[in-house]
Design a protein around this motif. Structure first.
Motif, short mmCIF file in Angstrom:
data_model
loop_
_atom_site.label_atom_id
_atom_site.label_comp_id
_atom_site.label_asym_id
_atom_site.label_seq_id
_atom_site.Cartn_x
_atom_site.Cartn_y
_atom_site.Cartn_z
N HIS A 107 0.83 -1.20 0.00
CA HIS A 107 0.00 0.00 0.00
C HIS A 107 0.86 1.25 0.00
O HIS A 107 2.01 1.24 0.44
CB HIS A 107 -0.95 0.02 1.20
N GLY A 108 0.28 2.28 -0.55
CA GLY A 108 0.84 3.62 -0.49
C GLY A 108 -0.21 4.51 0.16
O GLY A 108 -1.21 4.02 0.68
N LYS A 109 -0.01 5.80 0.10
CA LYS A 109 -0.96 6.72 0.73
C LYS A 109 -2.34 6.66 0.08
O LYS A 109 -3.36 6.79 0.75
CB LYS A 109 -0.42 8.14 0.66
N THR A 110 -2.39 6.43 -1.23
CA THR A 110 -3.67 6.53 -1.95
C THR A 110 -4.22 5.23 -2.50
O THR A 110 -5.29 5.22 -3.08
CB THR A 110 -3.53 7.52 -3.12
N GLU A 111 -3.49 4.11 -2.34
CA GLU A 111 -4.01 2.86 -2.89
C GLU A 111 -3.45 1.64 -2.16
O GLU A 111 -2.41 1.69 -1.53
CB GLU A 111 -3.71 2.72 -4.39
N VAL A 162 -8.61 1.93 -3.84
CA VAL A 162 -8.42 3.01 -2.88
C VAL A 162 -8.61 2.45 -1.47
O VAL A 162 -9.25 1.41 -1.28
CB VAL A 162 -9.39 4.18 -3.15
N PRO A 163 -8.02 3.11 -0.45
CA PRO A 163 -8.11 2.59 0.92
C PRO A 163 -9.53 2.31 1.41
O PRO A 163 -9.78 1.32 2.09
CB PRO A 163 -7.44 3.69 1.75
N GLU A 164 -10.48 3.16 1.05
CA GLU A 164 -11.87 2.94 1.48
C GLU A 164 -12.40 1.61 0.95
O GLU A 164 -13.05 0.86 1.67
CB GLU A 164 -12.77 4.09 1.00
#
Length: 109
Positions: free
Chosen positions: A32-36, A60-62
């Protein structure tokens, strides 16, 4: 399509025969990164030194969290119907909650 006339706002999902066959995977590498979040699905066979990523899913994280909740709910339903899922090969989980990779190997995504 008659169904669209009855439910005009309903999403229509198509499952083609090629996709319906599915792809076997017994290993998922998650990064993971900040946006995915990135999920790499891999079929791993004992005795083979190399495994190839068959599918990569980026979300995306959500949506990753929604997937987590959906898996938890479905595993609970499965275990209610068929009994607990026992992880025979799994050793004690490390303190960070990660599980051991199958066949005694490790990897990175």
């Amino acid at each position: 399509m008659a169904n669209e006339q009855n439910n005009p706002g309903q999403l229509q999902i198509e499952l083609t025969p090629e996709v319906a066959k599915g792809t076997y995977a017994n290993l998922v590498m998650i990064a993971h990164g900040k946006t995915e979040f990135i999920l790499d699905f891999i079929p791993m066979l004992p005795g083979l030194p190399k495994a190839q990523v068959q599918h990569r899913i980026v979300m995306v994280p959500e949506h990753a969290k929604r997937l987590l909740y959906a898996l938890q709910e479905n595993i609970a339903r499965y275990e209610q119907s068929f009994g607990p899922i026992v992880l025979l090969e799994q050793k004690a989980q490390p303190a960070n909650g990660r599980t051991i990779a199958p066949f005694g190997t490790t990897g990175e995504a």
